[in-house]
Design a protein around this motif. Structure first.
Motif, PDB file in Angstrom:
ATOM      1  N   GLN A   1       0.943  -1.302   0.058  1.00 60.78           N
ATOM      2  CA  GLN A   1       0.115  -0.034  -0.136  1.00 60.78           C
ATOM      3  C   GLN A   1       0.804   1.389   0.133  1.00 60.78           C
ATOM      4  OE1 GLN A   1      -3.542  -0.586   1.306  1.00 60.78           O
ATOM      5  NE2 GLN A   1      -4.191   1.662   1.328  1.00 60.78           N
ATOM      6  N   SER A   2       1.869   1.279   0.884  1.00 63.08           N
ATOM      7  CA  SER A   2       2.617   2.427   0.913  1.00 63.08           C
ATOM      8  C   SER A   2       3.705   2.466  -0.270  1.00 63.08           C
ATOM      9  CB  SER A   2       3.646   2.217   2.130  1.00 63.08           C
ATOM     10  OG  SER A   2       2.872   2.233   3.187  1.00 63.08           O
ATOM     11  N   PHE A   3       4.141   1.467  -0.815  1.00 65.32           N
ATOM     12  CA  PHE A   3       5.117   1.417  -1.917  1.00 65.32           C
ATOM     13  C   PHE A   3       4.481   0.235  -2.966  1.00 65.32           C
ATOM     14  CE2 PHE A   3       7.461   1.443   2.282  1.00 65.32           C
ATOM     15  CZ  PHE A   3       7.652   2.779   2.225  1.00 65.32           C
ATOM     16  N   PRO A   4       3.696   1.022  -3.757  1.00 66.40           N
ATOM     17  CA  PRO A   4       2.872  -0.153  -4.741  1.00 66.40           C
ATOM     18  C   PRO A   4       3.775  -0.375  -5.771  1.00 66.40           C
ATOM     19  CG  PRO A   4       1.837   2.181  -4.671  1.00 66.40           C
ATOM     20  CD  PRO A   4       3.109   2.398  -3.816  1.00 66.40           C
ATOM     21  N   THR A   5       4.708   0.262  -6.447  1.00 59.33           N
ATOM     22  CA  THR A   5       5.571  -0.239  -7.186  1.00 59.33           C
ATOM     23  C   THR A   5       7.108   0.029  -7.150  1.00 59.33           C
ATOM     24  OG1 THR A   5       5.780   2.078  -8.216  1.00 59.33           O
ATOM     25  CG2 THR A   5       3.975   0.930  -9.043  1.00 59.33           C
ATOM     26  N   LEU A   6       7.757  -0.637  -7.770  1.00 56.53           N
ATOM     27  CA  LEU A   6       9.264  -0.680  -7.858  1.00 56.53           C
ATOM     28  C   LEU A   6       9.670   0.815  -7.718  1.00 56.53           C
ATOM     29  CD1 LEU A   6      11.006  -3.279  -9.734  1.00 56.53           C
ATOM     30  CD2 LEU A   6      12.013  -0.897  -9.632  1.00 56.53           C
ATOM     31  N   GLU A   7       9.382   1.692  -8.526  1.00 58.62           N
ATOM     32  CA  GLU A   7       9.610   3.012  -8.571  1.00 58.62           C
ATOM     33  C   GLU A   7       9.306   3.937  -7.332  1.00 58.62           C
ATOM     34  OE1 GLU A   7       8.089   1.399 -10.947  1.00 58.62           O
ATOM     35  OE2 GLU A   7       8.661   2.200 -12.965  1.00 58.62           O
ATOM     36  N   ALA A   8       7.979   3.377  -6.815  1.00 57.56           N
ATOM     37  CA  ALA A   8       7.720   4.202  -5.629  1.00 57.56           C
ATOM     38  C   ALA A   8       8.733   3.830  -4.427  1.00 57.56           C
ATOM     39  CB  ALA A   8       6.166   4.036  -5.029  1.00 57.56           C
ATOM     40  N   LEU A   9       9.088   2.560  -4.446  1.00 62.35           N
ATOM     41  CA  LEU A   9      10.072   2.127  -3.316  1.00 62.35           C
ATOM     42  C   LEU A   9      11.325   3.023  -3.551  1.00 62.35           C
ATOM     43  CD1 LEU A   9      10.818   0.410  -0.798  1.00 62.35           C
ATOM     44  CD2 LEU A   9      11.133  -1.421  -2.236  1.00 62.35           C
ATOM     45  N   ALA A  10      11.847   2.909  -4.775  1.00 57.68           N
ATOM     46  CA  ALA A  10      13.216   3.402  -5.202  1.00 57.68           C
ATOM     47  C   ALA A  10      13.054   4.955  -4.760  1.00 57.68           C
ATOM     48  CB  ALA A  10      13.292   3.220  -6.671  1.00 57.68           C
ATOM     49  N   SER A  11      12.238   5.510  -4.755  1.00 53.32           N
ATOM     50  CA  SER A  11      12.149   7.042  -4.505  1.00 53.32           C
ATOM     51  C   SER A  11      11.759   7.375  -3.148  1.00 53.32           C
ATOM     52  CB  SER A  11      11.498   7.872  -5.484  1.00 53.32           C
ATOM     53  OG  SER A  11       9.969   7.434  -5.395  1.00 53.32           O
ATOM     54  N   ALA A  12      11.426   6.375  -2.364  1.00 50.00           N
ATOM     55  CA  ALA A  12      10.914   6.543  -0.974  1.00 50.00           C
ATOM     56  C   ALA A  12      12.110   7.030   0.010  1.00 50.00           C
ATOM     57  CB  ALA A  12      10.257   5.390  -0.357  1.00 50.00           C
ATOM     58  N   ASP A  13      11.506   7.729   0.989  1.00 49.65           N
ATOM     59  CA  ASP A  13      12.443   7.924   2.264  1.00 49.65           C
ATOM     60  C   ASP A  13      12.915   6.496   2.967  1.00 49.65           C
ATOM     61  OD1 ASP A  13      13.399   9.894   4.027  1.00 49.65           O
ATOM     62  OD2 ASP A  13      12.063   8.958   5.295  1.00 49.65           O
ATOM     63  N   GLU A  14      14.061   6.796   3.257  1.00 53.37           N
ATOM     64  CA  GLU A  14      14.670   5.493   3.801  1.00 53.37           C
ATOM     65  C   GLU A  14      14.082   5.289   5.180  1.00 53.37           C
ATOM     66  OE1 GLU A  14      19.014   5.809   4.242  1.00 53.37           O
ATOM     67  OE2 GLU A  14      19.236   3.927   4.789  1.00 53.37           O
TER      68      GLU A  14
ATOM     69  N   ARG B   1      17.505  -6.567   5.606  1.00 50.68           N
ATOM     70  CA  ARG B   1      16.706  -7.168   4.424  1.00 50.68           C
ATOM     71  C   ARG B   1      16.213  -5.908   3.448  1.00 50.68           C
ATOM     72  NH1 ARG B   1      12.605 -11.476   6.663  1.00 50.68           N
ATOM     73  NH2 ARG B   1      12.162 -10.041   7.994  1.00 50.68           N
ATOM     74  N   VAL B   2      15.460  -5.059   4.242  1.00 50.47           N
ATOM     75  CA  VAL B   2      14.623  -4.006   3.614  1.00 50.47           C
ATOM     76  C   VAL B   2      15.557  -2.759   3.098  1.00 50.47           C
ATOM     77  CG1 VAL B   2      14.040  -2.416   5.507  1.00 50.47           C
ATOM     78  CG2 VAL B   2      12.595  -2.776   3.658  1.00 50.47           C
ATOM     79  N   ARG B   3      16.646  -2.658   3.761  1.00 49.78           N
ATOM     80  CA  ARG B   3      17.731  -1.736   3.346  1.00 49.78           C
ATOM     81  C   ARG B   3      18.375  -2.412   2.261  1.00 49.78           C
ATOM     82  NH1 ARG B   3      21.759  -0.652   6.657  1.00 49.78           N
ATOM     83  NH2 ARG B   3      21.510  -2.758   7.821  1.00 49.78           N
ATOM     84  N   ASN B   4      18.790  -3.586   1.952  1.00 48.42           N
ATOM     85  CA  ASN B   4      19.263  -3.962   0.795  1.00 48.42           C
ATOM     86  C   ASN B   4      18.426  -4.285  -0.137  1.00 48.42           C
ATOM     87  OD1 ASN B   4      21.645  -4.693   1.862  1.00 48.42           O
ATOM     88  ND2 ASN B   4      21.222  -6.640   2.610  1.00 48.42           N
ATOM     89  N   LEU B   5      16.914  -4.280  -0.044  1.00 50.40           N
ATOM     90  CA  LEU B   5      15.810  -4.405  -1.112  1.00 50.40           C
ATOM     91  C   LEU B   5      15.654  -2.923  -1.789  1.00 50.40           C
ATOM     92  CD1 LEU B   5      13.522  -5.580  -2.409  1.00 50.40           C
ATOM     93  CD2 LEU B   5      11.921  -4.872  -0.678  1.00 50.40           C
ATOM     94  N   GLN B   6      15.754  -1.914  -0.612  1.00 51.55           N
ATOM     95  CA  GLN B   6      15.681  -0.540  -1.550  1.00 51.55           C
ATOM     96  C   GLN B   6      17.003  -0.438  -2.179  1.00 51.55           C
ATOM     97  OE1 GLN B   6      15.501   2.976   0.911  1.00 51.55           O
ATOM     98  NE2 GLN B   6      14.042   3.864  -0.651  1.00 51.55           N
ATOM     99  N   THR B   7      17.958  -0.592  -1.752  1.00 54.35           N
ATOM    100  CA  THR B   7      19.307  -0.377  -2.836  1.00 54.35           C
ATOM    101  C   THR B   7      19.070  -1.265  -3.850  1.00 54.35           C
ATOM    102  OG1 THR B   7      20.707  -0.170  -0.600  1.00 54.35           O
ATOM    103  CG2 THR B   7      21.773  -0.894  -2.822  1.00 54.35           C
ATOM    104  N   ALA B   8      18.767  -2.475  -3.924  1.00 55.41           N
ATOM    105  CA  ALA B   8      18.508  -3.324  -5.233  1.00 55.41           C
ATOM    106  C   ALA B   8      17.679  -2.588  -6.052  1.00 55.41           C
ATOM    107  CB  ALA B   8      18.148  -4.523  -4.683  1.00 55.41           C
ATOM    108  N   VAL B   9      16.411  -2.280  -5.544  1.00 57.53           N
ATOM    109  CA  VAL B   9      15.288  -1.610  -6.283  1.00 57.53           C
ATOM    110  C   VAL B   9      15.663  -0.434  -7.078  1.00 57.53           C
ATOM    111  CG1 VAL B   9      13.063  -0.358  -6.031  1.00 57.53           C
ATOM    112  CG2 VAL B   9      13.410  -2.481  -5.370  1.00 57.53           C
ATOM    113  N   LYS B  10      16.774   0.480  -6.351  1.00 54.29           N
ATOM    114  CA  LYS B  10      17.092   1.605  -6.843  1.00 54.29           C
ATOM    115  C   LYS B  10      18.075   1.239  -8.384  1.00 54.29           C
ATOM    116  CE  LYS B  10      17.112   4.702  -3.040  1.00 54.29           C
ATOM    117  NZ  LYS B  10      17.820   5.438  -2.118  1.00 54.29           N
ATOM    118  N   GLU B  11      18.911   0.200  -8.166  1.00 53.77           N
ATOM    119  CA  GLU B  11      19.575  -0.437  -9.348  1.00 53.77           C
ATOM    120  C   GLU B  11      18.865  -0.826 -10.392  1.00 53.77           C
ATOM    121  OE1 GLU B  11      23.000  -3.218  -8.299  1.00 53.77           O
ATOM    122  OE2 GLU B  11      22.372  -2.998  -6.207  1.00 53.77           O
TER     123      GLU B  11
END
Length: 362
Positions: free
Chosen positions: A69-82, A97-107
């Motif tokens: 709900q908060s981060f519906p797409t890969l782009e939303a997660l990539a640009s979200a506040d850490e 896990r989630v810090r790595n996930l956001q790093t990966a999604v940005k990649e």
DNA sequence: AAATCGGGGTG
DNA sequence: CACCCAGATTT
């Protein structure tokens, strides 16, 4: 019994086509309805697999709903506040896990046009994507015949194929991956992999497996020999050590409390907490002068709150919680803030400090 | 190869 | 209490 030579070649002594059919037919009929099974969106599958690492399905479900709900797409997660991302993970544990996930999604956004790569080598290089997650996402989202070997799969296959290697050893996973490569259905890799895991969760459980309900009972060597309860073989790990801290609840100006952010690496990285001091550094009767010196303040009344015991996988914390009303704090560091109770609720706190926080609300 | 990294549920 | 859970990373 599984035989293997020096190069990890496994010969699988069961009727493979029949086994695939029995497993997949059972899975299609008996699988649980789960939120990440609504569709095959690679992003959603990926998020679910990260959340499910070392974590039970029932625990994950509410987190998955809120996270998507908060981060519906890969782009939303990539640009979200850490910090908001970390807050969404609060209470789930293994926060890297989630810090790595956001790093990966940005990649993925930067290097792969925001599409989860289908190439196993490319996807497997992303932060936090290990052998299991790689196989799980590629088979479930993209239908690729890749092994996805987790604890369930090792338990199930150790029994079916009578594999007696120690599953506590990292390299043992490769034996199971080789077995899966031979067994896996190329028509439906997703149902095959999920079927093995679902079987482990519902039927082939660690203790008291429901062999009489098992759809692949007739393929199971361990059941045939009556030794399913002795598998898998897993050596036990060393027991954890204990650490004792004072937790300092410093109240200034009525309803302002000192919080601090933990370091960027290590245990509970970047989470927020009330300041802690190892009990070996200062005894309780010297706490007031210690605080007055450290924060250049004048502490009055020490009030003892309910102590907190918190068990991690490898450490146990014994927390002596004290509340101290004090004058204006000086010497506040960069990583520290004074916050009201309402503001604290917006910061990611580990469960141990949520236990402290809840006492302040009462 | 072993240790680190969370938290909750089960018997 | 010990053990387990749709593991990955660091040492």
């Amino acid at each position: 019994m599984v035989k293997r030579n020096q190069s990890n070649v496994v010969s699988v002594p069961i009727n493979i086509p029949q086994f695939r059919h029995d497993l997949i037919t059972w899975f299609e009929k008996e699988q649980r309805e789960l939120p990440w099974r609504e569709n095959q969106d690679p992003y959603r599958v990926w998020v679910s697999e990260i959340m499910l690492q070392q974590t039970k399905v029932e625990t994950v479900i509410p987190y998955f709903h809120r996270f998507i709900q908060s981060f519906p797409t890969l782009e939303a997660l990539a640009s979200a506040d850490e910090q908001e991302v970390l807050k969404a993970w609060e209470g789930l544990g293994y926060y890297s896990r989630v810090r790595n996930l956001q790093t990966a999604v940005k990649e993925v956004v930067a290097d792969y046009e925001a599409k989860v790569p289908q190439d196993a080598e490319q996807f497997g290089k992303l932060k936090g994507v290990g052998p299991y997650t790689k196989g799980a996402v590629l088979s479930i989202a993209y239908g690729q015949p890749e092994p996805a070997v987790d604890g369930n799969v090792m338990r199930v296959l150790s029994r079916i194929l009578l594999i007696e290697e120690d599953i506590a050893k990292v390299k043992t996973r490769k034996i199971f991956e080789e077995a899966v490569r031979q067994l896996i259905s190329h028509d439906n890799p997703s149902a095959f992999n999920q079927g093995l895991m679902e079987l482990g969760a519902l039927i082939c459980t660690p203790r008291n497996p429901s062999c009489l309900l098992c759809p692949v009972q007739e393929h199971c060597i361990a059941y045939d020999k009556g030794i399913e309860q002795t598998l898998p073989i897993k050596t036990k790990k060393t027991k954890q050590q204990m650490k004792a801290y004072h937790v300092l609840v410093l109240e200034v100006n009525d309803n302002e409390y000192l919080l601090e952010q933990r370091p960027n690496e290590g245990l509970l990285a970047q989470m927020w907490q009330f300041p802690m001091v190892e009990i070996t550094e200062v005894s309780e009767n010297l706490l007031l002068p210690y605080i007055n010196e450290k924060y250049q303040t004048t502490g009055h009344s020490i009030e003892k709150l309910q102590p907190v015991r918190h068990v991690f996988s490898h450490i146990t914390w014994e927390l002596n919680v004290v509340k101290i009303k004090c004058d204006q704090l000086h010497d506040i560091k960069q990583h520290q803030k004074t916050l009201s109770l309402e503001e604290i609720s917006e910061y990611p706190l580990p469960v141990s400090h949520q236990k402290v926080y809840r006492q302040l609300l009462e």
